[in-house]
Motif scaffolding. Structure first.
Motif, short mmCIF file in Angstrom:
data_model
loop_
_atom_site.label_atom_id
_atom_site.label_comp_id
_atom_site.label_asym_id
_atom_site.label_seq_id
_atom_site.Cartn_x
_atom_site.Cartn_y
_atom_site.Cartn_z
N GLU A 13 -4.44 20.45 -40.41
CA GLU A 13 -3.41 21.42 -40.85
C GLU A 13 -2.34 20.72 -41.68
O GLU A 13 -1.92 21.21 -42.73
N GLU A 14 -1.94 19.56 -41.18
CA GLU A 14 -0.91 18.81 -41.91
C GLU A 14 -1.41 18.43 -43.31
O GLU A 14 -0.69 18.54 -44.29
N LEU A 15 -2.67 18.01 -43.35
CA LEU A 15 -3.24 17.62 -44.64
C LEU A 15 -3.30 18.81 -45.59
O LEU A 15 -2.95 18.69 -46.78
N LEU A 20 2.01 7.62 -44.80
CA LEU A 20 1.00 8.08 -43.83
C LEU A 20 -0.03 7.01 -43.44
O LEU A 20 -0.84 7.24 -42.55
N ARG A 74 -1.44 21.43 -45.59
CA ARG A 74 -0.07 21.75 -45.99
C ARG A 74 0.40 20.79 -47.08
O ARG A 74 1.00 21.19 -48.08
N LEU A 75 0.06 19.50 -46.90
CA LEU A 75 0.46 18.50 -47.91
C LEU A 75 -0.19 18.79 -49.25
O LEU A 75 0.44 18.72 -50.30
N ARG A 114 -0.68 6.47 -39.78
CA ARG A 114 -0.53 7.59 -38.85
C ARG A 114 -1.78 8.45 -38.79
O ARG A 114 -2.55 8.50 -39.74
N VAL A 169 -3.21 12.02 -39.10
CA VAL A 169 -2.74 13.26 -39.72
C VAL A 169 -3.75 14.36 -39.40
O VAL A 169 -4.95 14.18 -39.59
N SER A 170 -3.25 15.49 -38.90
CA SER A 170 -4.17 16.58 -38.55
C SER A 170 -4.64 17.31 -39.81
O SER A 170 -4.04 17.18 -40.88
#
Ligand SMILES: Nc1ncnc2c1ncn2[C@@H]1O[C@H](COP(=O)(O)OP(=O)(O)OP(=O)(O)O)[C@@H](O)[C@H]1O
Ligand SMILES: [Mg+2]
Length: 299
Positions: free
Chosen positions: A270-272, A262, A274-275, A265, A267-268
């Motif tokens: 939401e993505e964070l 990452l 989720r991770l 990149r 990272v939104s």
């Protein structure tokens, strides 16, 4: 930012023709927990021993609480040594003294505190590390982890301004490492300034305010635990971390890989989120992340 307790500049140490420390410069602030890592022979122990003048540096200065202790006279050096606690891999308790007497010997001899005051203080400190019931025991009646906790208490009884640790858990059986690290964590939480050489990378990551990587007598890298452990490094640091990561938990491996991926990149949120959720699930498989190659047997 808090006040500087130890200011080290251009510190060099040679043994005969061998230059072991090649000019170290760093400041240690009050309340900081500095963890030193690095390959064997890099100079970690020598650096610690120079800090409290168990070794006389060849060059450079160490200003402790406002005084350059390298060039100070013997009386000042002795006072300084009594204000820096040091805990070694081997506990160095006096075998012929009880736990209580081991702890109160220095406060009585060096500080002249009374029999009663030193006993009360020793019992309070023992209670803090969960060993109140061992006051009358002799060192050989204790486990390695208990001996090391007593050794820490013995240093604390002198009310040091800084605690220096040289691989305090390396001689312990694995099941006793945690109890000693817990005492160190508790000290850190309560604001003790600490410099620790350790191969317990989980401790370094969780507790250190700063990590120093010593290699070839130099501070070859320095940073927060995140800067040292969560990024990819080239050269000797990368190589060293590659080795100690052998025992890394599954979660940390995933995390480290993900952070590499990452790095460049966007990272939104939401993505964070989720991770994090995924990593939380992975953490159930997590284990320690110490360096198994470095474990030594108890003396
Ligand atoms: N008293 C001494 N006399 C001569 N050489 C010494 C002495 N103490 C240390 N050295 C040398 O200094 C170098 C650094 O040693 P030091 O013990 O500081 O390394 P270290 O980073 O603590 O290693 P380790 O991880 O194995 O404990 C080594 O080459 C060692 O042999
Ligand atoms: Mg060493």
């Amino acid at each position: 930012m808090s006040e500087t307790l130890l200011s080290i500049k251009g510190l060099k140490k040679s043994f005969g023709k061998l230059e072991v420390l090649k000019g170290l410069t760093t400041d240690i602030r009050k309340g900081e927990v500095v963890v030193m890592i690095g390959p064997s022979g890099g100079g970690k122990s020598t650096f610690l021993r120079c800090m409290n003048l168990l070794e006389q540096p060849t060059e450079g200065s160490i200003v402790f609480d406002g005084i350059d202790i390298v060039s100070a006279d013997e009386a000042v050096k002795n006072r300084v040594r009594s204000e820096m606690g040091m805990v070694f891999q081997h506990f160095n308790l006096f075998p012929h003294l009880t736990v209580l007497d081991n702890i109160r010997l220095a406060p009585r001899l060096v500080r002249g505190h009374s029999h009663y005051a030193t006993a009360r203080q020793a019992l309070e400190l023992l209670d803090r590390v969960g060993l109140a019931d061992k006051a009358k025991a002799y060192p050989q009646q204790l486990s390695g982890g208990q001996k090391q906790r007593v050794a820490i208490v013995r240093s604390l009884a002198m009310e040091p301004k800084v605690m220096l640790f040289d691989e305090p858990t390396s001689a312990l059986d694995p099941e006793m490492v945690g109890e000693v690290l817990d005492v160190m964590k508790d000290l850190a939480k309560n604001g003790m300034t600490m410099v620790a050489v350790t191969h317990e990378m989980r401790f370094a990551r969780d507790v250190a305010s700063r990590v120093l990587f010593l290699e070839g007598g130099r501070i070859a890298a320095e940073g927060t635990p995140a800067e040292i452990f969560d990024r990819k490094h080239d050269g000797r640091l990368g190589e060293f971390l590659g080795k100690v990561h052998v025992g890394m938990g599954f979660r940390d491996k995933v995390k480290s890989e993900l952070l590499d991926i990452l790095e460049d990149r966007e990272v939104s949120e939401e993505e964070l989120a989720r991770l994090k959720e995924l990593l939380g699930g992975a953490s159930r498989q997590s284990d320690g992340f110490s360096n198994p190659t470095k474990r030594r047997t108890t003396q």
